[in-house]
Design a protein around this motif. Structure first.
Motif, PDB file in Angstrom:
ATOM      1  N   ILE A 289     -28.526  -2.858   1.014  1.00 22.52           N
ATOM      2  CA  ILE A 289     -28.714  -3.773   2.141  1.00 22.52           C
ATOM      3  C   ILE A 289     -30.129  -3.649   2.690  1.00 22.52           C
ATOM      4  O   ILE A 289     -30.719  -4.627   3.158  1.00 22.52           O
ATOM      5  CB  ILE A 289     -27.619  -3.550   3.219  1.00 22.52           C
ATOM      6  N   GLU A 290     -30.702  -2.464   2.581  1.00 18.26           N
ATOM      7  CA  GLU A 290     -32.082  -2.247   3.028  1.00 18.26           C
ATOM      8  C   GLU A 290     -33.043  -3.137   2.245  1.00 18.26           C
ATOM      9  O   GLU A 290     -33.988  -3.693   2.806  1.00 18.26           O
ATOM     10  CB  GLU A 290     -32.432  -0.768   2.824  1.00 18.26           C
ATOM     11  N   ILE A 293     -32.757  -6.592   3.668  1.00 15.06           N
ATOM     12  CA  ILE A 293     -33.302  -6.678   5.021  1.00 15.06           C
ATOM     13  C   ILE A 293     -34.824  -6.529   5.006  1.00 15.06           C
ATOM     14  O   ILE A 293     -35.503  -6.969   5.926  1.00 15.06           O
ATOM     15  CB  ILE A 293     -32.601  -5.653   5.957  1.00 15.06           C
ATOM     16  N   SER A 294     -35.375  -5.976   3.930  1.00 15.19           N
ATOM     17  CA  SER A 294     -36.838  -5.887   3.830  1.00 15.19           C
ATOM     18  C   SER A 294     -37.497  -7.262   3.718  1.00 15.19           C
ATOM     19  O   SER A 294     -38.690  -7.407   3.954  1.00 15.19           O
ATOM     20  CB  SER A 294     -37.241  -5.024   2.628  1.00 15.19           C
ATOM     21  N   ILE A 295     -36.695  -8.284   3.370  1.00 16.03           N
ATOM     22  CA  ILE A 295     -37.240  -9.637   3.204  1.00 16.03           C
ATOM     23  C   ILE A 295     -37.258 -10.368   4.543  1.00 16.03           C
ATOM     24  O   ILE A 295     -36.267 -10.371   5.266  1.00 16.03           O
ATOM     25  CB  ILE A 295     -36.370 -10.442   2.202  1.00 16.03           C
ATOM     26  N   GLU A 296     -38.394 -11.007   4.845  1.00 16.27           N
ATOM     27  CA  GLU A 296     -38.490 -11.805   6.074  1.00 16.27           C
ATOM     28  C   GLU A 296     -37.398 -12.864   6.095  1.00 16.27           C
ATOM     29  O   GLU A 296     -37.169 -13.538   5.096  1.00 16.27           O
ATOM     30  CB  GLU A 296     -39.835 -12.546   6.120  1.00 16.27           C
ATOM     31  N   GLY A 297     -36.765 -13.013   7.238  1.00 21.38           N
ATOM     32  CA  GLY A 297     -35.745 -14.038   7.372  1.00 21.38           C
ATOM     33  C   GLY A 297     -34.387 -13.614   6.845  1.00 21.38           C
ATOM     34  O   GLY A 297     -33.462 -14.425   6.760  1.00 21.38           O
ATOM     35  N   ALA A 298     -34.219 -12.339   6.516  1.00 26.46           N
ATOM     36  CA  ALA A 298     -32.935 -11.857   5.995  1.00 26.46           C
ATOM     37  C   ALA A 298     -31.831 -11.986   7.040  1.00 26.46           C
ATOM     38  O   ALA A 298     -30.649 -12.038   6.699  1.00 26.46           O
ATOM     39  CB  ALA A 298     -33.053 -10.411   5.542  1.00 26.46           C
ATOM     40  N   SER A 299     -32.231 -12.073   8.328  1.00 29.75           N
ATOM     41  CA  SER A 299     -31.209 -12.087   9.372  1.00 29.75           C
ATOM     42  C   SER A 299     -30.279 -13.296   9.255  1.00 29.75           C
ATOM     43  O   SER A 299     -29.144 -13.239   9.709  1.00 29.75           O
ATOM     44  CB  SER A 299     -31.852 -12.053  10.759  1.00 29.75           C
TER      45      SER A 299
END
Lengths: 413, 413
Positions: A289-290, A293-299
């Motif tokens: 998951i890390e 989440i390291s990718i911009e816009g993963a939220s």
């Protein structure tokens, strides 16, 4: 096109002490190779006037372009200019623009400028001065006896900026060619380097425009195509044709081009489809998951996950049934499936993925080190597979995450 | 002790194309520096007979020890022996032991041995042959005109094995010294490289036994001490004394020696005290707990954690009160504190740690990019701090994790 022979010289005792590797020479060589410039020698010499001068004298005797990195800074150890002057007797003068920039820097930092900083602004009379957009010392191109001397800072990001913005266009011009050279990187997952090379080895051998070079990468494997032509349209056509030929053979392992990573590709695909994902991770400890989440816009595509390294967290927080764990163990298809199903429900996502296994160094539940179960579950189906990975604890964990990314990519594409 | 000047030459076109960096030269330089051998030049030359010979001729004119890596393999491009023969007219013969090993290899693999593989077993008459314990081509030490020529394979692990097992002892012997040389690496956290250097700069300048060298590392900063003496006891005493002097100044930032990492240190401390830890991670996305789980034996100190990237996971799974989020936002002291308290209760650990903040590229809840709250809670107290980190998304996330490790280490030590 004129044939040019280049030599790359790094000046700096830190390289001879092994404190850093000469990655500048590697990077510059890659760039020059793509432009068809032959690099015949790399050299490294320490901060010693005589030895730097000797090295320059030899380069002058055998190369058309001499690229020198390092030794342009403010300290007494920075001797590149002095050694070249000693060899050539060329005069130097202070470059006003550069000097102003240095003065402004110290003024802004509210630090008194020591006299040695003036050194950095000196350039050879008649040199093409290359603006340093990041640091202080300017670069230079000096023409002497039909040779081009290119002086660049040793700091990699300053050197790279000058190469890309000024030096490479200059070199292309020198070669008297209007050729356009362009590279394209094709990225693959789920296929080993040697297998990929084998599948396209006849193309690698027979083709020279574009050239095809397999490159080892930390994650997956890549092929770099480099084409030359006299227009951007032709270059792109050559690249696209070869890409198509390659993908006919190994397209099922292809995931992206150039700077795309498998994580960024997955985040894009999830966004495109309006899907979301959550992960339940045991041996991978949050690494999967890390990476997302390291990718911009993963939220917009993941709310997070649960790291259930311990059986109690699997049972009490994630709600895996105690009977499942009791009967089948935590390293089992059954446990992996419940983990994926439950994380999906708990975090209300489209997809749930789970990882459970034995990272080592010891067996767990009589399962050998390297055994990993990965389950993926969505609205319509649940799948689980067993894998056995070789390597140490760290490698097994990384391979598990990479396999998870591969499975997910194949389901989404 | 005799002063020896060394030069390292790598033979291989792949280096000039930038396909790999010359990390062999870096590694060899590190080893030789520790033995007090001066390395004055590194060179790289392609697979071209004339240019390799020229490079060798120059090295012969200026260095006492010439270490050549690469070009000993079976293909037509492997020209190191040929170039040296062309320069020196030294005869070669087949080294029987090496030949037998090569034949056995092919026999075992049930592959027919092609004739070019015999090439690899050729050694110069009178050379000291260095056994290759990993691959096929043997290494060689050739003495000629008071120079020592050391030929090693280009494959890093073969080269390193030969260096460590045979070449470095040989060089030490050459130097006519029974000196023992030993290094010690001191690791620091919570102090920048330039600050650390500043604090010990007078020692770095004035001391030469041990020498003190600051090194940049991906995580924290380190000082490497290298001492020489004629017994292991004296070497250790020198190292210990200098270590003590350094720690008097910057001891509060010191966490470990040599191969110790901050994660491994924390896992040891937790084990020692019988403590356990769980993490609730928002912007760090699981990176903190992943770092602990990467350590062997982490299962006895952490059951895992929750990655609550989304506000709903913070509320619904972790149980952060909706009022807290509504009033203070997710990027707040209050939210961080509840996250740490709740993860500790939920996973029943001694310690709970939490990370919430803005990794970027966009602001969240009007808080600027780089704002991070880290809370740590145990049985007796809860602490929370606000930090503002510079850098891009990835750097902010990494700095947050490193700060969390630092806080935790300081509480545990």
């Amino acid at each position: 096109m004129k044939q040019l022979n280049a030599e790359i010289i790094a000046v700096g005792t830190e390289l001879l002490l092994g404190q850093i590797a000469n990655t500048n020479a590697q990077w510059i060589s890659q760039q020059l190779a793509a432009y068809g410039v032959n690099v015949y020698y790399h050299g490294v010499v320490g901060d010693n006037l005589k030895r730097v001068e000797d090295t320059f004298a030899q380069a002058a005797s055998r190369s058309d372009i001499i690229i020198v990195t390092g030794g342009l800074g403010p300290t007494d150890d920075d001797l590149t200019r002095e050694a070249f002057q000693s060899l050539t007797n060329l005069p130097m003068n202070e470059h006003q623009q550069s000097m102003e920039k240095i003065e402004q820097y110290f003024h802004k930092q509210k630090v008194e400028m020591t006299a040695n900083n003036r050194k950095q602004a000196r350039v050879f009379t008649g040199a093409v001065v290359i603006n340093n957009k990041i640091g202080m010392a300017p670069g230079m191109i000096v023409s002497r006896k039909e040779k081009k001397w290119i002086f660049l800072p040793g700091v990699p990001k300053e050197m790279k900026q000058m190469m890309l913005d000024d030096i490479l266009p200059y070199v292309r011009n020198m070669m008297g060619s209007d050729e356009i050279i362009q590279s394209m990187v094709l990225r693959f997952i789920g296929i080993g380097e040697s297998k990929l090379e084998h599948e396209v080895s006849d193309l690698i051998q027979s083709q020279n425009n574009p050239t095809i070079a397999p490159l080892a990468q930390q994650q997956g494997v890549v092929l770099r195509l480099t084409a030359k032509a006299d227009s951007i349209e032709k270059v792109n056509l050559l690249l696209d044709q070869t890409k198509a030929t390659i993908l006919q053979r190994v397209g099922k392992h292809y995931y992206g081009m150039n700077e795309e990573t498998i994580e960024s590709k997955i985040v894009s695909l999830l966004k495109e489809k309006g899907y979301s994902i959550a992960a339940a991770e045991s041996l991978t400890g949050g690494m999967f998951i890390e990476r997302l989440i390291s990718i911009e816009g993963a939220s917009s595509v993941t709310p997070g996950g649960i790291v259930c390294y311990d059986a109690n967290v699997k049972a009490n927080v994630l709600g895996v049934q105690k009977e499942t764990i009791g009967e089948h163990g935590t390293v089992s298809k059954e446990c992996a499936l419940e983990m994926a199903t439950n994380i999906r429900h708990l975090l209300q996502t489209t997809i749930g993925i789970s990882f459970t296994g034995v990272a080592g160094p010891k067996e767990i539940e009589e399962q050998p080190v390297g055994t990993v179960y990965i389950a993926v579950c969505n609205n319509s189906e649940s799948k689980v597979e067993k894998y056995v990975f070789n390597g140490n604890r760290e490698i097994i964990r990384r391979k598990a995450v990479l396999k998870g990314l591969e499975i997910l990519y194949n389901q989404l594409k």
